[in-house]
Design a protein around this motif. Structure first.
Motif, PDB file in Angstrom:
ATOM      1  N   LEU A   1       0.847  -1.186   0.000  1.00 40.00           N
ATOM      2  CA  LEU A   1       0.000   0.000   0.000  1.00 40.00           C
ATOM      3  C   LEU A   1       0.885   1.239   0.000  1.00 40.00           C
ATOM      4  O   LEU A   1       1.815   1.347   0.807  1.00 40.00           O
ATOM      5  CB  LEU A   1      -0.899   0.040   1.244  1.00 40.00           C
TER       6      LEU A   1
ATOM      7  N   GLY B   1       0.399   5.389   0.126  1.00 41.48           N
ATOM      8  CA  GLY B   1      -0.570   6.465   0.265  1.00 41.48           C
ATOM      9  C   GLY B   1      -0.441   7.180   1.598  1.00 41.48           C
ATOM     10  O   GLY B   1       0.591   7.076   2.279  1.00 41.48           O
TER      11      GLY B   1
ATOM     12  N   CYS C   1      -5.214   5.272  -0.562  1.00 41.79           N
ATOM     13  CA  CYS C   1      -4.413   4.818  -1.707  1.00 41.79           C
ATOM     14  C   CYS C   1      -4.912   5.374  -3.036  1.00 41.79           C
ATOM     15  O   CYS C   1      -4.689   4.786  -4.094  1.00 41.79           O
ATOM     16  CB  CYS C   1      -4.403   3.291  -1.759  1.00 41.79           C
TER      17      CYS C   1
ATOM     18  N   ASN D   1       4.836   3.673   2.680  1.00 41.78           N
ATOM     19  CA  ASN D   1       4.812   2.429   1.910  1.00 41.78           C
ATOM     20  C   ASN D   1       4.659   1.297   2.919  1.00 41.78           C
ATOM     21  O   ASN D   1       5.548   1.073   3.751  1.00 41.78           O
ATOM     22  CB  ASN D   1       6.110   2.282   1.110  1.00 41.78           C
TER      23      ASN D   1
ATOM     24  N   TYR E   1      -0.339   6.813  -5.971  1.00 38.34           N
ATOM     25  CA  TYR E   1      -0.740   5.980  -4.845  1.00 38.34           C
ATOM     26  C   TYR E   1      -1.298   4.652  -5.384  1.00 38.34           C
ATOM     27  O   TYR E   1      -1.864   4.594  -6.488  1.00 38.34           O
ATOM     28  CB  TYR E   1      -1.827   6.654  -4.016  1.00 38.34           C
ATOM     29  N   CYS E   2      -1.177   3.590  -4.612  1.00 34.53           N
ATOM     30  CA  CYS E   2      -1.666   2.298  -5.095  1.00 34.53           C
ATOM     31  C   CYS E   2      -1.930   1.351  -3.929  1.00 34.53           C
ATOM     32  O   CYS E   2      -1.482   1.578  -2.802  1.00 34.53           O
ATOM     33  CB  CYS E   2      -0.660   1.658  -6.060  1.00 34.53           C
ATOM     34  N   ALA E   3      -2.680   0.295  -4.229  1.00 34.34           N
ATOM     35  CA  ALA E   3      -2.928  -0.790  -3.280  1.00 34.34           C
ATOM     36  C   ALA E   3      -2.850  -2.085  -4.079  1.00 34.34           C
ATOM     37  O   ALA E   3      -3.807  -2.482  -4.738  1.00 34.34           O
ATOM     38  CB  ALA E   3      -4.291  -0.632  -2.615  1.00 34.34           C
TER      39      ALA E   3
END
Length: 392
Positions: free
Chosen positions: A20, A22, A53, A153, A187-189
């Motif tokens: 993750l 964000g 995220c 992170n 941002y990501c998940a």
């Protein structure tokens, strides 16, 4: 007739990880420290951290918990290193609770036994990393140093269990560090999950959204099953999703045939995907606006657009695991040659291998007999016809 011996369900080269990136979201429920169990002498710290995220993935929650017994001799279970300094999972031993910060002892512990936290910077603005042997100590440190909206992170492992016959997924943290990313569009998940597919894994696609359910099985370790000690991996039923491109039916059909369809036995495949959590927003119309708010619109306190935004409601929390693509891994042979391979292995097991003797429940022993008819000469559908979805 000799009964065929079932294969042991192994997690060799198995992956169940997440990442993750964000903004950290902290509230009154994020941390619990030195909580006392009502049923035993257990004292614990817990972390339930939300990470925003991005718009697509929403705020995704990950957790960590650990503690000690106030009236017992506590130890930490670890493994050592081999002669090359790599983790030796066969070399298992324990460390006394009071020795968990002893650097001389920790030198012999494998790297994967530690939790990594990097939430401070040194005088040169470089991230300062600390390693902890126990979640109890890591959580206490995180509480002191994690601030609202810090871009972090977070990495860890997906853990599976059942509650009321429904498979639950926990995201268990093993590292949390400051991220170098400063652009919210990045941002990501993400998750990477090895799963088992059978001939019944491909569900029926939604003709409006293109969402194709994938009914897979994932392995996770269990110590006890309904009060009986078993100490083994068991298969959990877990539904994933794949988003078909309805504008390209020929490609979508080929993807299903190539990636998901299983003709015989059990296929083991590792996928990459996105974790999506958050509420589905129900957009209000002008008819949904109450009269008192319409009055505020008439006198100019709100515009119609502002009122519609305010009156749109969150319909509840969704949790989706959306498969994006098979994972590619670089494999090195004995000669040092490196080859990229798709982590997909056909006929890894037979379907009966997934039915463990101690888990058999006659009430759930439902079978379905479906005959698959295929025609290699069948024409691919045109882009205006969605009947092809019924055949997946």
């Amino acid at each position: 007739m000799v009964k065929k011996e079932k294969k042991v369900l192994e997690k060799k080269n198995w992956t169940n990880s997440f990442m993750l990136i964000g903004e950290a979201k902290i509230n009154e429920y994020t941390f619990k420290t030195d909580e006392k169990s009502e049923k035993s002498d257990w004292i614990y710290n817990s972390l339930n951290l939300g990470i925003y995220c991005g718009e697509t993935c929403g705020t995704v929650y990950a957790e960590l918990m650990g503690g000690y017994g106030a009236e017992r001799d506590n130890v930490v279970y670890v493994h050592g290193k081999d002669e090359n300094g790599k983790d030796d999972f066969d070399n298992k031993f324990t460390i006394d609770w009071d020795d968990r910060f002893d650097n001389d002892i920790l030198e012999s512990v494998g790297d994967l036994c530690f939790l990594t936290v990097g939430l401070e910077r040194d005088k040169n603005k470089k991230v300062y990393y600390k390693k902890f042997l126990t979640p109890y100590d890591a959580i206490a440190y995180i509480k002191d140093n994690l601030k609202e909206d810090m871009i972090v992170n977070v990495k860890g492992n997906l853990r599976y269990s059942t509650y009321n016959d429904v498979t639950q997924v926990k995201k268990e943290i093993n590292s949390i560090v400051l991220s170098k990313i400063d652009d919210s569009s990045k941002y990501c998940a993400k998750f990477t999950q090895t799963m088992l597919l059978t001939k019944d894994s491909v569900g029926k696609a939604d003709k409006n959204t293109g969402i194709l359910p994938i009914y897979a099985k994932v392995l996770d370790y269990i110590r006890e099953y309904k009060g009986k000690e078993v100490k083994t991996n068991i298969p959990y039923d877990k539904a994933f999703e794949y988003e078909l491109d309805l504008s390209k039916p020929e490609i979508s059909q080929k993807v299903v045939e190539k990636v998901f369809k299983v003709l015989k036995g059990v296929t083991e495949v590792t996928f990459e995907g996105d974790l999506i959590e958050g509420g589905a927003v129900v957009t209000a119309t002008e008819d949904d606006i109450p009269n008192d708010i319409k009055t505020l619109i008439e006198i100019g306190v709100y515009t119609l657009e502002e009122a519609l935004t305010k009156c749109s409601v969150n319909s509840g929390r969704e949790k989706r695991m959306v498969i994006r693509k098979p994972n590619i891994k670089i494999v090195e042979d004995k000669e040092g040659n490196k080859t990229p391979i798709i982590q997909k292995f056909d006929k890894k097991y037979e379907e009966e291998d997934l039915i463990l003797d101690f888990m058999i429940n006659v009430d759930n022993d439902e079978t379905s007999e479906e005959t698959e008819n295929s025609d290699n000469n069948e024409e691919l559908p045109n882009t205006n016809d969605t009947s092809w979805l019924d055949k997946l």
